[in-house]
Write a protein that holds these residues in place. Sequence first.
Motif, PDB file in Angstrom:
ATOM      1  N   THR A   4     -22.183  68.179  45.296  1.00  0.00           N
ATOM      2  CA  THR A   4     -20.850  68.074  45.881  1.00  0.00           C
ATOM      3  C   THR A   4     -19.975  67.091  45.108  1.00  0.00           C
ATOM      4  N   PRO A   5     -19.806  67.240  43.817  1.00  0.00           N
ATOM      5  CA  PRO A   5     -19.020  66.241  43.078  1.00  0.00           C
ATOM      6  C   PRO A   5     -17.552  66.204  43.495  1.00  0.00           C
ATOM      7  N   ARG A   6     -16.979  67.360  43.864  1.00  0.00           N
ATOM      8  CA  ARG A   6     -15.579  67.362  44.263  1.00  0.00           C
ATOM      9  C   ARG A   6     -15.395  66.667  45.604  1.00  0.00           C
ATOM     10  N   TRP A   7     -16.316  66.873  46.531  1.00  0.00           N
ATOM     11  CA  TRP A   7     -16.239  66.194  47.824  1.00  0.00           C
ATOM     12  C   TRP A   7     -16.452  64.700  47.651  1.00  0.00           C
TER      13      TRP A   7
END
Length: 108
Positions: A31-34
């Motif tokens: 979940t890098p964007r989160w």
Amino acid sequence: MKAITSENISSLLSGPLLVMALLTAGCTPITPRWDAHFGEAVDIAKAQQTINPEASLNTEPVIGVDGQAGDAMFDSYRNSFRNPQLSPRGVPSSLSSGGGGSQRGNGN
């Protein structure tokens, strides 16, 4: 004794390589964007609920209830939950269901 061939080497290396690939995949973030936006919702909610961001810079005294009266009100409020006063029978309560007969004296 078997001769070392490319098939033997590939079969010997495929197991450890598969294990290493699975372990490496388990360590990657999914979940890098989160994660990059973590906490933004809380910051936005705090900003929307703040009426005056510069309130701490105001050094004028607050007009209203003094400390002793405020403390007495708080103690009374807190004690109302510890020792609730039941309303006497026949006295309407603010929590009543509202059901009941007519209050006009029409004889019915």
